[in-house]
Design an enzyme around this catalytic site. Structure first.
Site, PDB file in Angstrom:
ATOM      1  NE  ARG A  75       0.195   1.126  -5.111  1.00 46.27           N
ATOM      2  CZ  ARG A  75      -0.562   1.802  -4.247  1.00 46.27           C
ATOM      3  NH1 ARG A  75      -1.876   1.673  -4.302  1.00 46.27           N
ATOM      4  NH2 ARG A  75      -0.015   2.593  -3.361  1.00 46.27           N
TER       5      ARG A  75
ATOM      6  CG  HIS B 208       4.796  -4.065  -1.049  1.00 42.99           C
ATOM      7  ND1 HIS B 208       5.166  -3.351  -2.162  1.00 42.99           N
ATOM      8  CD2 HIS B 208       3.480  -4.333  -1.219  1.00 42.99           C
ATOM      9  CE1 HIS B 208       4.133  -3.202  -2.971  1.00 42.99           C
ATOM     10  NE2 HIS B 208       3.087  -3.796  -2.409  1.00 42.99           N
TER      11      HIS B 208
ATOM     12  CE1 TYR C 204      -5.290 -23.283   9.000  1.00 43.64           C
ATOM     13  CE2 TYR C 204      -6.478 -21.797   7.531  1.00 43.64           C
ATOM     14  CZ  TYR C 204      -6.352 -22.417   8.758  1.00 43.64           C
ATOM     15  OH  TYR C 204      -7.269 -22.182   9.740  1.00 43.64           O
TER      16      TYR C 204
END
Length: 740
Positions: A38, A84, A128
């Protein structure tokens, strides 16, 4: 077995273990997962798992630079669902950072829509915005379909994902990295890709090459000026630990009537412009930037901060120096090259080792791609050999296919073909059975044979392999090392001019009155109030000392322990309250008391004396101590205490003891020292020193009694030499045995 577990699941069992062992075992597993899966980047491709999975998912969606954009929500959904298993917000934030030109030196994602700005505003929601890969990301993935890297199963076992990317671009150093794991962290600044490629080529040619001849330092996406000394930069790169100071880029802009303003065009990396302006404005409001008049943000798509001086008499360099010291216009970016090596082991590497690791990875990628290509060539040549046999025996091949129920084994037996060759002949289209096609096959066969020979020669020669890697790096240098993207943005090599900034430049000059009570409470009141006026104290407390000063002054306190303490006037507690105990401001014990307090003035001297009659003259500068513990000037051993700190303004010294004996002698008999016990000023059979004073012999000795000042000009009865006993003082001398 716990009481709440009645029946074990099928195949289950219990195991007794100590709680501490169980916790440490699980926490260690968590820590290792955080470190390796990570937080820390891989030294080979410079990516954390989330970034690698983002690029792989975009590659699977065919979001190349030449294709159209896709919604970020679609990309994030693919990454989260397939590769993930973490929150969508963390994946989207990682993706946004890869697309921000002010955050990534070489963006890996090209965004369309609102992806945030340098002011610190967040990106629009992922429903968006749209994205696709950049040319840099394409270079990172180059050759991934050619068995250049290993793959592993995803978390659910349904998909495959790359363990590392081929990384034809030096991403770790070019884009940098930052992350906090368990017990360790990484912080790598971005660098210029062209310089990295030059250094890599030099390292291939000479393993002991001076890399800093090519890499001048970090190259931040927001520009700025690197002001770290060259020796510190070299040490940081050698050890993998250090830091880099970066300043904003500014220029003086002339205005009408001789006025001017400062325009800041680049700010340090990772400094949010809106918070920077807020910080400057707050310091301006708190009057901690007295040289600055105003700050304005006139930025558009480029940074433009306008700083107006309070007066045009201010030096621009001095103004900026005060801002660099007080604000984020100068910041320090830490270097901690803690990365996962090729064996997935976290460790700190120096610059040379990081570049070497990337080159070794490129060598592995080259060998694997070459072997993959050779296998493909061998397969194609085998098929072409079969085609040629078929063309030479075309009629027989057609007869076997028409007459045999199982033509494949018949062809293999008749012409000694392999399974692959027979299958390829049977799958051949009829339109390919022409003379022109035979010529094309022979031409392709010849070309592939030549390529096979070249690749076999490449695998057989280490020098040829490194030459090939050098050519690849030179191509990367040509593509990403020049132009608007590749041009260096952070200026290096600038020698900072020596700018002397008085500490008072950070404080606005204001008149104050400093008040110290008998019980050690100190405060400052605004303005110069009458010293003989009424000053309020706590019940049972009274005035010890009061004086007029300014906020830029330094206040010196001399205590009975022989130490001098320095206080900055602007830091004293303000208001009409009781103030603050001086013992909380400096290290003054309850057994020690304040002898006197005064404003420091350059060039002044003082007579220090202890209760045993010993003393010396000291310069005012030697009483300054910019630390809480103070400075030991007059050495005393209990029960002896420091009792006098009198200004030296004259040519004679008057001392009076507890035995009420007065002695006057020349000042030049007292030595000037910086620290010590001093010399005997007056001899005593009983008692000790009560008071001392320096005065002008021609003006006479003065003392205060009942609010009136008396002067004695004929001092012959008391005149003598230092260490004398003295005589009874004149009539009318205070019974307290003090001159004031």
């Amino acid at each position: 077995m716990p009481d709440d577990i009645k029946d074990l699941p099928e195949g289950g069992h219990t195991r007794e273990t100590k709680l501490a062992d169980a916790l440490s075992e699980r926490y260690l597993a968590y820590a290792l997962s955080t470190i390796t899966a990570r937080s820390l980047p891989d030294v080979r491709d410079g990516l954390k798992p989330v970034h690698r999975r983002l690029l792989w998912a975009m590659h699977q969606l065919r979001l190349d630079p030449a294709t159209g954009f896709k919604k970020c929500a679609r990309i994030v959904g693919d990454v989260m669902g397939k590769y993930h298993p973490h929150g969508d917000s963390s994946i989207y934030e990682a993706m946004v950072r890869l697309a921000q030109e002010f955050a990534a030196r070489y963006p890996l994602v090209e965004g369309q829509g609102n992806f945030g700005n340098i002011d610190g505003d967040n990106a629009a929601a992922m429903r968006y915005t749209e994205a696709r890969m950049t040319e840099v990301a394409k270079a990172m993935l180059e050759g991934i379909e050619e068995d250049s890297v290993d793959f592993r199963a995803t978390y659910d076992g349904e998909e495959r994902e790359p363990i590392v990317l081929p990384a034809a671009f030096p991403n770790l150093l070019a884009n940098g990295a930052a992350g906090i794991a368990v017990g360790m962290a990484t912080s790598i600044p971005p660098h210029n890709a062209g310089e990295l490629c030059d250094a890599a080529l030099a390292l291939i040619a000479n393993p002991d090459a001076d890399l800093l001849a090519h890499i001048k330092g970090p190259d931040f996406p927001t520009g700025g000026v690197l002001v770290e000394p060259e020796a510190a930069i070299r040490d940081a790169y050698e050890t993998g630990r250090g830091g880099f100071r970066v300043r904003a880029r500014w220029e003086r802009e002339a205005l009408k009537n001789g006025t001017w303003q400062i325009v800041v065009t680049e700010i340090p990396y990772q400094v949010q412009k809106a918070k920077l302006i807020e910080q400057i404005a707050q310091l301006l409001e708190e009057k901690k930037l007295p040289l600055l008049g105003d700050v304005r943000d006139e930025s558009t798509d480029v940074v433009r901060l306008v700083l107006e001086p309070k007066t045009r008499a201010v030096e621009p360099a001095v103004l900026m120096e005060t801002l660099f010291r007080a604000t984020a216009l100068e910041s320090r970016f830490p270097l901690n090259m803690n990365v996962l090596d090729a064996n997935r082991t976290p460790r700190v590497m120096g610059l040379r080792e990081v570049l070497r690791s990337w080159l070794d990875h490129r060598h592995v990628v080259l060998v694997r791609r070459t072997e993959h290509r050779l296998a493909a060539i061998a397969r194609r040549l085998e098929i072409l050999d079969g085609y040629l046999i078929a063309y030479l025996n075309l009629d027989e091949v057609i007869r076997i296919i028409r007459e045999q129920d199982e033509p494949k084994p018949a062809l293999m037996k008749r012409f000694e073909l392999t399974d692959l060759q027979a299958e390829s002949i049977l799958n051949m289209r009829l339109r390919a059975l022409r003379k022109l096609e035979e010529m094309e096959i022979r031409k392709e066969h010849k070309k592939l044979t030549a390529e096979q020979k070249r690749l076999q020669g490449l695998l057989g020669s280490e020098k040829k392999r490194w030459d090939a890697i050098g050519e690849e790096i030179a191509a990367t240098r040509a593509k990403f090392g020049d132009g608007p993207l590749g041009k260096r943005r952070t200026e290096t090599g600038r020698i900072l001019p020596a700018v002397l900034v008085d500490e008072t430049a950070f404080v606005e000059r204001e008149p104050i009155t400093v008040i110290l009570s008998e019980k050690g409470w100190i405060r400052a009141q605004k303005g110069h109030i009458p010293l003989d006026g009424e000053i309020r104290f706590k019940e049972g407390d009274g005035l010890l000392a009061a004086m007029h000063a300014e906020t830029t002054d330094r206040i010196v306190i001399f205590a009975t322990n022989g130490k001098a303490y320095t206080l900055k006037a602007d830091t004293l507690p303000r208001g009409r309250g009781d103030g603050q105990p001086v013992r909380l401001i400096v290290d003054l014990t309850n057994e020690d008391a304040v002898v006197t307090m005064f404003v420091h003035e350059d060039g002044k001297r003082f007579l220090l004396a202890a209760s045993d009659g010993k003393g010396f003259v000291v310069k005012g500068e030697d009483l300054l101590a910019e630390k809480r513990t103070g400075k030991q000037v007059l050495n005393v051993d209990p029960p002896v205490e420091a009792s006098v700190c009198a200004p030296v303004d004259g040519d004679a010294v008057a001392v009076i003891g507890d035995n009420r004996k007065l002695l006057v002698f020349p000042l030049d008999q007292v030595p000037e020292m910086t620290r010590g016990r001093g010399v005997q000023l007056q001899a005593y059979r009983d008692g000790g020193l009560s008071d001392a004073k320096v005065f002008r012999r021609a003006d006479g000795l003065t003392w205060t009694l009942g609010g009136r000042t008396r002067t004695e000009t004929d001092l012959r009865p008391w005149a003598g030499n230092r260490a004398g006993a003295g005589k009874q003082p004149p009539n009318g001398f205070p019974k307290a045995n003090r001159f004031e």
